[in-house]
Design a protein around this motif. Structure first.
Motif, mmCIF file in Angstrom:
data_model
loop_
_atom_site.group_PDB
_atom_site.id
_atom_site.type_symbol
_atom_site.label_atom_id
_atom_site.label_comp_id
_atom_site.label_asym_id
_atom_site.label_seq_id
_atom_site.Cartn_x
_atom_site.Cartn_y
_atom_site.Cartn_z
ATOM 1 N N ASP A 168 0.854 -1.187 0.000
ATOM 2 C CA ASP A 168 0.000 0.000 0.000
ATOM 3 C C ASP A 168 0.892 1.241 0.000
ATOM 4 O OD1 ASP A 168 -1.536 2.243 0.857
ATOM 5 O OD2 ASP A 168 -2.973 0.918 1.865
ATOM 6 N N SER A 169 0.907 1.970 -1.097
ATOM 7 C CA SER A 169 1.830 3.106 -1.250
ATOM 8 C C SER A 169 1.593 4.221 -0.235
ATOM 9 C CB SER A 169 1.746 3.668 -2.676
ATOM 10 O OG SER A 169 0.442 4.155 -2.929
ATOM 11 N N ILE A 170 0.435 4.290 0.368
ATOM 12 C CA ILE A 170 0.153 5.323 1.373
ATOM 13 C C ILE A 170 0.518 4.831 2.772
ATOM 14 C CG2 ILE A 170 -1.676 6.695 2.468
ATOM 15 C CD1 ILE A 170 -3.049 6.693 -0.329
ATOM 16 N N ARG A 171 0.076 3.641 3.125
ATOM 17 C CA ARG A 171 0.315 3.116 4.479
ATOM 18 C C ARG A 171 1.742 2.624 4.700
ATOM 19 N NH1 ARG A 171 -3.312 -1.458 5.054
ATOM 20 N NH2 ARG A 171 -2.226 -1.742 7.019
ATOM 21 N N CYS A 172 2.504 2.370 3.660
ATOM 22 C CA CYS A 172 3.841 1.789 3.816
ATOM 23 C C CYS A 172 4.797 2.699 4.596
ATOM 24 C CB CYS A 172 4.444 1.401 2.475
ATOM 25 S SG CYS A 172 4.933 2.779 1.450
ATOM 26 N N VAL A 173 4.537 3.987 4.641
ATOM 27 C CA VAL A 173 5.414 4.901 5.369
ATOM 28 C C VAL A 173 5.250 4.767 6.884
ATOM 29 C CG1 VAL A 173 5.541 6.591 3.494
ATOM 30 C CG2 VAL A 173 3.772 6.813 5.258
ATOM 31 N N ASP A 174 4.221 4.061 7.334
ATOM 32 C CA ASP A 174 3.973 3.880 8.762
ATOM 33 C C ASP A 174 4.620 2.623 9.341
ATOM 34 O OD1 ASP A 174 2.431 6.186 8.871
ATOM 35 O OD2 ASP A 174 0.616 5.106 8.285
ATOM 36 N N ILE A 175 5.391 1.910 8.560
ATOM 37 C CA ILE A 175 6.021 0.675 9.030
ATOM 38 C C ILE A 175 7.276 1.027 9.820
ATOM 39 C CG2 ILE A 175 7.173 -1.439 8.317
ATOM 40 C CD1 ILE A 175 5.323 -1.481 5.905
ATOM 41 N N ALA A 176 7.384 0.415 11.005
ATOM 42 C CA ALA A 176 8.548 0.701 11.852
ATOM 43 C C ALA A 176 8.837 -0.476 12.769
ATOM 44 C CB ALA A 176 8.297 1.954 12.684
ATOM 45 N N MET A 177 10.104 -0.575 13.148
ATOM 46 C CA MET A 177 10.539 -1.531 14.177
ATOM 47 C C MET A 177 11.202 -0.743 15.286
ATOM 48 S SD MET A 177 12.249 -4.802 12.256
ATOM 49 C CE MET A 177 12.455 -5.707 13.771
ATOM 50 N N PHE A 178 11.289 -1.344 16.452
ATOM 51 C CA PHE A 178 12.006 -0.733 17.561
ATOM 52 C C PHE A 178 13.437 -1.247 17.569
ATOM 53 C CE2 PHE A 178 7.610 -0.371 18.858
ATOM 54 C CZ PHE A 178 7.569 0.935 19.313
ATOM 55 N N TRP A 179 14.383 -0.345 17.823
ATOM 56 C CA TRP A 179 15.795 -0.704 17.862
ATOM 57 C C TRP A 179 16.068 -1.552 19.099
ATOM 58 C CZ3 TRP A 179 19.515 -0.324 14.352
ATOM 59 C CH2 TRP A 179 20.820 -0.577 14.761
ATOM 60 N N GLU A 180 16.744 -2.668 18.901
ATOM 61 C CA GLU A 180 17.147 -3.536 19.993
ATOM 62 C C GLU A 180 18.656 -3.712 19.934
ATOM 63 O OE1 GLU A 180 14.843 -7.049 20.797
ATOM 64 O OE2 GLU A 180 13.157 -6.266 19.650
ATOM 65 N N ASP A 181 19.268 -3.957 21.079
ATOM 66 C CA ASP A 181 20.725 -4.052 21.162
ATOM 67 C C ASP A 181 21.318 -5.055 20.177
ATOM 68 O OD1 ASP A 181 21.099 -2.061 23.015
ATOM 69 O OD2 ASP A 181 21.102 -3.421 24.736
ATOM 70 N N TYR A 182 20.632 -6.192 19.961
ATOM 71 C CA TYR A 182 21.194 -7.202 19.075
ATOM 72 C C TYR A 182 21.348 -6.693 17.635
ATOM 73 C CZ TYR A 182 16.787 -8.374 16.707
ATOM 74 O OH TYR A 182 15.657 -8.333 15.930
ATOM 75 N N MET A 183 20.628 -5.638 17.275
ATOM 76 C CA MET A 183 20.682 -5.104 15.913
ATOM 77 C C MET A 183 22.028 -4.460 15.602
ATOM 78 S SD MET A 183 16.869 -3.531 15.630
ATOM 79 C CE MET A 183 15.421 -4.551 15.663
ATOM 80 N N LYS A 184 22.794 -4.107 16.631
ATOM 81 C CA LYS A 184 24.126 -3.526 16.426
ATOM 82 C C LYS A 184 25.041 -4.488 15.672
ATOM 83 C CE LYS A 184 24.005 -0.977 20.747
ATOM 84 N NZ LYS A 184 24.567 -0.898 22.095
ATOM 85 N N GLU A 185 24.771 -5.787 15.804
ATOM 86 C CA GLU A 185 25.616 -6.800 15.161
ATOM 87 C C GLU A 185 25.613 -6.674 13.639
ATOM 88 O OE1 GLU A 185 24.525 -10.710 16.487
ATOM 89 O OE2 GLU A 185 24.364 -10.019 18.563
ATOM 90 N N PHE A 186 24.491 -6.309 13.053
ATOM 91 C CA PHE A 186 24.418 -6.258 11.589
ATOM 92 C C PHE A 186 24.203 -4.854 11.050
ATOM 93 C CE2 PHE A 186 20.362 -7.737 13.303
ATOM 94 C CZ PHE A 186 19.550 -6.679 12.953
ATOM 95 N N ALA A 187 23.880 -3.895 11.895
ATOM 96 C CA ALA A 187 23.679 -2.518 11.434
ATOM 97 C C ALA A 187 24.276 -1.560 12.467
ATOM 98 C CB ALA A 187 22.201 -2.238 11.227
ATOM 99 N N PRO A 188 25.594 -1.559 12.620
ATOM 100 C CA PRO A 188 26.193 -0.716 13.651
ATOM 101 C C PRO A 188 25.933 0.759 13.395
ATOM 102 C CG PRO A 188 27.866 -1.587 12.177
ATOM 103 C CD PRO A 188 26.570 -2.213 11.782
ATOM 104 N N LEU A 189 25.655 1.451 14.404
ATOM 105 C CA LEU A 189 25.371 2.875 14.523
ATOM 106 C C LEU A 189 24.803 3.601 13.306
ATOM 107 C CD1 LEU A 189 28.232 4.005 16.877
ATOM 108 C CD2 LEU A 189 25.996 3.171 17.431
#
Length: 176
Positions: free
Chosen positions: A148-169
């Motif tokens: 959905d081209s309108i609603r897709c901008v509302d997609i989000a995740m919360f940052w968790e510490d383990y995410m630093k392993e693959f997407a540092p800072l």
């Protein structure tokens, strides 16, 4: 979340669980704190949101209750300082999560029947980096929202510490 492998700790309410022992998961009911939706100020609720996003928890209004839904094996017990909002002295660290193919409604069932119940291992969908590419699995609800081209901008995740392993800072709000 324990029988899916999302949570790997349980409060030790028994004091006699041995390493390697199987713990059967009984879904008594849904947490009353969830009846009005997710409270994003609660770290556990943010984790639930992320697991919906990844598709590890079905985003539905119906979840099994009043039944045995699966099992895990205890592999260690000890103390933990983060991760649970309620204070507990000891925790059981668990592994080898399995979901029963057919839920067992009888709470007073013979342990042998639980031991013999057909179950399946549930592999978690996780974010991973392959070379220069980041792969983010998504659940059915997120996939449909992405279309959905309108609603897709509302997609989000919360940052968790383990995410630093693959997407540092790069994607973090932390300062180096």
């Amino acid at each position: 979340m324990v029988s899916l492998g999302i949570l790997q700790t349980l409060p030790d309410n028994w004091d006699d669980v041995r390493c390697g022992e199987k713990i059967f998961i009984y879904a008594d009911g849904l947490d009353k704190k969830l009846q009005f939706g997710l409270d994003y100020g609660n770290p556990l609720h943010r984790k639930i949101h992320n697991e919906f996003f990844l598709g590890n928890i079905a985003n539905t209004n119906e979840y099994p209750t009043q039944c045995f839904i699966g099992c895990v094996k205890a592999y260690h017990s000890g103390q933990m300082t983060t991760g649970w909002t309620d204070p507990h002295d000891n925790f059981i660290f668990v592994a080898v999560p399995r979901m029963f193919k057919t839920y067992i409604k009888d709470f007073n069932i013979n342990k042998t029947i639980l031991e013999e119940a057909e179950s399946k291992y549930v592999a978690l969908k996780t974010i991973e980096r392959r070379g220069t590419k980041l792969f983010v699995p998504v659940g059915k609800t997120v996939w449909n929202t992405l279309k959905d081209s309108i609603r897709c901008v509302d997609i989000a995740m919360f940052w968790e510490d383990y995410m630093k392993e693959f997407a540092p800072l790069l994607f973090s709000t932390e300062k180096s």
